[in-house]
Design a protein around this motif. Structure first.
Motif, PDB file in Angstrom:
ATOM      1  N   HIS A  38      45.958  45.002  35.780  1.00  0.00           N
ATOM      2  CA  HIS A  38      45.542  46.408  35.801  1.00  0.00           C
ATOM      3  C   HIS A  38      44.021  46.528  35.857  1.00  0.00           C
ATOM      4  O   HIS A  38      43.477  47.330  36.622  1.00  0.00           O
ATOM      5  N   LEU A  39      43.328  45.695  35.063  1.00  0.00           N
ATOM      6  CA  LEU A  39      41.863  45.702  35.094  1.00  0.00           C
ATOM      7  C   LEU A  39      41.365  45.306  36.482  1.00  0.00           C
ATOM      8  O   LEU A  39      40.454  45.941  37.026  1.00  0.00           O
ATOM      9  N   GLU A  40      41.967  44.289  37.071  1.00  0.00           N
ATOM     10  CA  GLU A  40      41.561  43.844  38.409  1.00  0.00           C
ATOM     11  C   GLU A  40      41.743  44.954  39.431  1.00  0.00           C
ATOM     12  O   GLU A  40      40.871  45.216  40.259  1.00  0.00           O
ATOM     13  N   ARG A  41      42.874  45.623  39.392  1.00  0.00           N
ATOM     14  CA  ARG A  41      43.187  46.664  40.382  1.00  0.00           C
ATOM     15  C   ARG A  41      42.378  47.932  40.189  1.00  0.00           C
ATOM     16  O   ARG A  41      42.248  48.724  41.118  1.00  0.00           O
ATOM     17  N   THR A  42      41.837  48.142  38.998  1.00  0.00           N
ATOM     18  CA  THR A  42      41.074  49.368  38.750  1.00  0.00           C
ATOM     19  C   THR A  42      39.564  49.130  38.714  1.00  0.00           C
ATOM     20  O   THR A  42      38.808  50.083  38.557  1.00  0.00           O
ATOM     21  N   PRO A  46      35.762  44.406  42.855  1.00  0.00           N
ATOM     22  CA  PRO A  46      36.000  43.272  41.956  1.00  0.00           C
ATOM     23  C   PRO A  46      35.375  41.975  42.470  1.00  0.00           C
ATOM     24  O   PRO A  46      35.265  41.752  43.671  1.00  0.00           O
ATOM     25  N   LEU A  47      34.976  41.124  41.529  1.00  0.00           N
ATOM     26  CA  LEU A  47      34.375  39.831  41.839  1.00  0.00           C
ATOM     27  C   LEU A  47      35.404  38.735  41.608  1.00  0.00           C
ATOM     28  O   LEU A  47      36.112  38.752  40.608  1.00  0.00           O
ATOM     29  N   VAL A  59      36.451  38.947  35.233  1.00  0.00           N
ATOM     30  CA  VAL A  59      36.433  40.222  34.512  1.00  0.00           C
ATOM     31  C   VAL A  59      34.997  40.724  34.391  1.00  0.00           C
ATOM     32  O   VAL A  59      34.064  39.926  34.274  1.00  0.00           O
ATOM     33  N   PRO A  60      34.797  42.036  34.444  1.00  0.00           N
ATOM     34  CA  PRO A  60      33.434  42.590  34.370  1.00  0.00           C
ATOM     35  C   PRO A  60      32.635  42.123  33.157  1.00  0.00           C
ATOM     36  O   PRO A  60      31.421  41.943  33.252  1.00  0.00           O
ATOM     37  N   SER A  61      33.282  41.901  32.034  1.00  0.00           N
ATOM     38  CA  SER A  61      32.549  41.460  30.837  1.00  0.00           C
ATOM     39  C   SER A  61      32.014  40.038  30.974  1.00  0.00           C
ATOM     40  O   SER A  61      31.156  39.623  30.198  1.00  0.00           O
TER      41      SER A  61
END
Length: 154
Positions: A38-42, A46-47, A59-61
């Motif tokens: 879900h985090l990837e798709r939203t 994305p990297l 993940v962004p963090s």
């Protein structure tokens, strides 16, 4: 465990279902994988890991400044050019290129070891960068090569 696809994100009446509402129905590993998907798709833009045998979502963090670190293989990836970590300002980083132009106009130098931009305000020309690299501010060579023998200004 199978890999997820975008169609695997649950929704009801066009609204995404919060996995917490169904948490009792799934194993913890599934819930963790679902949250990551879900985090990837939203995540906008994305990297992904630059290691061809990995390509995991970063993940962004895990992105610090311009570099993202893969949690699967620990490879570092530039968020601008999407290639492995490299020294200096990425050629794809437009804001960084503006800083590089300003540095050129102001006469600032790059550390020959890490390519960090350094400004000399006063003192001698023997510079020690944050990375530990020592260089001559006048000629730009590593200090062990110059040792003050270049045609020095003040």
């Amino acid at each position: 465990m199978r890999s997820f696809q975008e169609k695997d994100l649950f929704s009801c009446c066009g609204q995404p279902v919060n996995i917490r509402d169904a948490a009792g129905l799934f194993e913890d590993a599934f819930i963790t994988a679902y949250r990551l998907l879900h985090l990837e798709r939203t995540t906008p833009n994305p990297l992904y890991c630059s290691a061809s045998k990995c390509s995991a979502f970063i993940v962004p963090s895990a992105i610090k400044g311009t570099i993202g670190k893969c949690s699967q293989c620990n490879k570092k990836t530039c968020r601008f050019c999407r290639k492995g970590e490299h020294k200096g300002i990425c050629t794809q980083d437009m804001e960084g290129q503006k800083v590089r132009e300003l540095a050129k106009q102001m006469g600032w130098k790059e550390c020959p070891k890490c390519k960090r931009i350094v400004e000399r305000r006063s003192g001698c020309l023997h510079m020690t960068c944050k990375c530990g690299g020592e260089f001559c501010y006048n000629c730009g060579k590593l200090y062990r090569e110059c040792r003050g023998t270049c045609n020095r200004g003040t």
